[in-house]
Design an enzyme around this catalytic site. Structure first.
Site, PDB file in Angstrom:
ATOM      1  CG  ASN A  10      -1.908  -1.134   1.167  1.00  0.00           C
ATOM      2  OD1 ASN A  10      -2.877  -1.057   0.421  1.00  0.00           O
ATOM      3  ND2 ASN A  10      -1.642  -2.197   1.909  1.00  0.00           N
ATOM      4  CD  GLU A  11       4.664   1.578  -2.734  1.00  0.00           C
ATOM      5  OE1 GLU A  11       4.971   2.259  -1.734  1.00  0.00           O
ATOM      6  OE2 GLU A  11       5.454   0.788  -3.271  1.00  0.00           O
TER       7      GLU A  11
END
Ligand code: F6R
Length: 641
Positions: free
Chosen positions: A161-162
């Site tokens: 989850n950037e």
């Protein structure tokens, strides 16, 4: 919402525990997992674990395997869900997370294959959405995660989850951030080979776990840990959303915790017991904060920035300033091996003996010139007996294309001299054939690794030439932990320590230079440092060690803060240019600068920027203005080994 237990932790919004090292933290967490499995079993239920990959959890998995093999812990009734997988990688690809999990954990414990779940990297694009929904449902149907284990990326990602990932995001296909791809470049031998997409559980999927434990080791994670723990939750730092979880804790080693306010600026969060180093640290900080050179700081500056108690106990500002200024000034020297026939009362190194026997140790070949290329040149130039020992060959980091080029050179020469049938030529022919049909699914054979090691030796010799260090002063130790291992699968043994101990005993150095003390514990730098540390301990009874100074240099990761530096060696523009040329000789490493020492660019650009930056920092404190500086910290043999 978490309420800190002590005044020192007042800015922390997540319970954060600092351990002396990663092993100690993993031992404790493994026990917690064991207890969880046993409690679930007693209830007639299965424990459901959320698992991560990467360097961070490898020690935890080793400890779980040990608990299985030595203490009979069974995983028969455990269900696991992994966070993520690179999209486009088949399960057998050396870098796939399916393979990682098999090699690092599943193949060594008794978990039934059908109880393990890892996101698919090969599901067809049009089926991805429903596949992800099914994954999410499967977690829910298994009763939800009892415990989610996490690492953290330098972008602040959890899972993949950037930045930009929403708080409620679920399992989905995502783009990988370029910093994440840069960090993976080493494993994939070049950023261009790193996949651009991944399937990951979402922040929301992670938040549904009943308990979350995030682990972080090494200085590379320090900045992002401090932000996630102390700053307001934002999408640009997904790990910060964990602040909203009712049962979360971070477990970190000293290096990864080093940017927390309680460690970095302890005077801001409670009473201090001042000592010379913390005074120097506080005054350097004050000088930067108030953008004034040290000698211009006023009583008001101390008071306004929360250093009133220092002023009361050791002031006035004038006295504090002079002491701090002199302390910093005394770290500067153009004589890293000591200045012969000079008063050395305030110099970082002793004048005598001269010349000194100097042993420089490089965990990977490029480390020494990156961290201390200018200083090596000075030591040689000033007449010391310098030996540079490369702990590992660095052959894992050579792209296949460079090895193919080398074999072609050998074959071409053989053709030109009509000497097409000797051992070397035949070997080159075999290696070339092997590399051309290798594909991306297999790892290098011994023969390939040999030729790659030779390439790196050539580069290392060329780099040393730029430092005026001739080949007869260079040693290649090829430590077994590296030669017999792969990234994340290195195991130190006595054979490693024996080789370094023997070298120390032969040379009996007056100075040892080494790097890696704050690195990620699974990195080559950290393992190199640990080998040297153990070897020095092995020599603790020997007389020469009492007369030996051990100096730490920086090759990767964050720069030293000024208060950490005990010796600062200025470089002239010419010396810096030579150093840069030296770094440039490590040609196979040019596209693989993984842990940027400073922002962006190739390794030589990063090193130049870092050395300029350090010189600017000294300048802004009010010292002389130099082109560049290499910094060193002294390791106290008697109490820091
Ligand atoms: C891996 C994962 C990632 C890693 C993170 C840190 O499954 O989800 O978030 O935990 O990239 O990687 P390492 O541990 O290699 O530093």
């Amino acid at each position: 919402m978490y309420t800190p237990e002590t005044e020192k932790e007042q800015f922390e919004k997540i319970r954060t525990l600092l351990y002396p090292n990663a092993d100690a933290a993993c031992k404790e967490l493994a026990q917690e997992i064991k207890t969880l499995i046993e409690i679930r079993r007693a209830e007639g239920k299965k424990a459901v674990l959320g698992l991560a990959t990467g360097s961070t959890p490898t020690r935890l998995y080793r400890e779980l395997i040990r608990l299985h093999k030595e203490e009979g812990l069974s995983f028969k009734d455990v269900i696991t869900f992994n966070l993520d997988e690179y999209y486009g990688l088949a399960p057998d690809h050396p870098e796939s997370y399916h393979r990682f999990m098999r090699e690092q954990l599943f193949d060594h414990i008794d978990i039934p294959a059908e109880n393990t779940n890892v996101p698919s990297g090969t599901v067809r694009r049009k089926d991805v959405f429903s596949w992800c929904q099914d994954y999410e449902n499967k977690i829910d149907e298994s009763g939800g995660l009892d415990l989610q284990i996490l690492g953290i990326g330098r972008t602040g990602h959890i899972g993949f989850n950037e930045p930009g990932s929403g708080k409620e995001s679920l399992t989905r296909l995502v783009n990988l951030d370029s910093l994440t791809r840069l960090d993976a470049a080493r494993d994939f031998l070049g950023m261009e080979n790193v996949p651009r997409h991944a399937i990951t559980m979402g922040v929301g999927s992670i938040m549904k776990a009943r308990k979350v434990v995030l682990m972080a080791w090494g200085e590379g994670k320090a900045g992002v840990i401090a932000k996630a723990v102390e700053e307001t939750p934002v999408e640009s730092l997904p790990a910060s959303f964990l602040q909203g979880h009712p049962d979360v804790r971070f477990i970190v080693d000293q290096a990864a915790g080093s940017e927390l306010t309680r460690i970095k600026f302890p005077w801001l969060v409670g009473a201090m017991e001042w000592d010379p180093r913390s005074i120097r640290k506080a005054i350097n900080w004050l000088s930067t904060k108030s953008t004034k050179p040290i000698l211009k700081l006023l009583d008001e500056d101390y008071n306004e920035q929360g250093l009133g108690d220092l002023l009361t106990s050791s002031g006035p500002a004038y006295t504090l300033n002079i002491t701090a200024f002199n302390d910093v000034q005394h770290t500067l020297t153009g004589w890293p091996g000591g200045k012969p026939n000079a008063d050395d009362t305030h110099r970082p190194e002793r004048a005598e003996p001269h010349p000194k026997r100097v042993l420089i140790l490089a965990p990977e070949p490029q480390d020494a010139v990156l961290g201390m290329g200018g200083t090596i040149h000075r030591l040689v130039d000033q007449g010391h007996e310098v030996a540079l020992a490369y702990l590992t060959s660095g052959n894992l980091a050579v792209p296949d294309s460079d090895a193919i080029k080398a074999t072609e050179l050998i074959l071409d020469m053989a053709n030109a001299t009509e000497d097409a049938d000797n051992v070397v030529v035949n070997k080159a022919r075999d290696v070339r054939k092997e590399l051309l049909k290798k594909g991306d699914q297999s790892t290098d054979s011994k023969n390939v690794r040999h030729i790659k090691a030779h390439i790196r030796r050539g580069e290392a010799r060329a780099a040393c030439q730029e430092c005026d260090l001739t080949s007869d002063h260079i040693l290649f130790l090829d430590l077994p932990f590296y030669e017999n291992g792969r990234y994340r699968q290195f195991n130190l043994t006595d054979a490693d320590t024996d080789a370094v101990t023997q070298l120390l005993q032969e040379i009996k150095p007056h100075q040892v230079y080494i790097t890696g003390n704050q690195a990620d514990p699974s990195s080559v730098q950290a393992l190199g440092f640990e080998t040297v540390r153990r070897s020095l301990v092995n020599c603790s009874e020997e007389d020469w060690l009492q007369g030996c100074f051990v100096w730490l240099y920086r090759s990767h990761g964050r720069e030293w803060d000024i208060h950490e530096i005990d010796m600062a060696v200025p470089l002239s523009p010419d010396e810096l240019a030579r150093k840069t040329k030296g770094i440039y000789q490590h040609q196979t490493q040019r596209n693989q600068a993984p842990m940027s020492r400073h922002s962006g660019g190739e390794a030589w650009q990063q090193a130049e920027a870092a050395d300029h930056h350090l010189a600017n920092r000294y300048d802004s404190l009010g010292m002389a203005e130099y082109e560049a500086i290499e910094g060193f910290r002294r390791l106290e043999i008697n109490n820091q080994l």
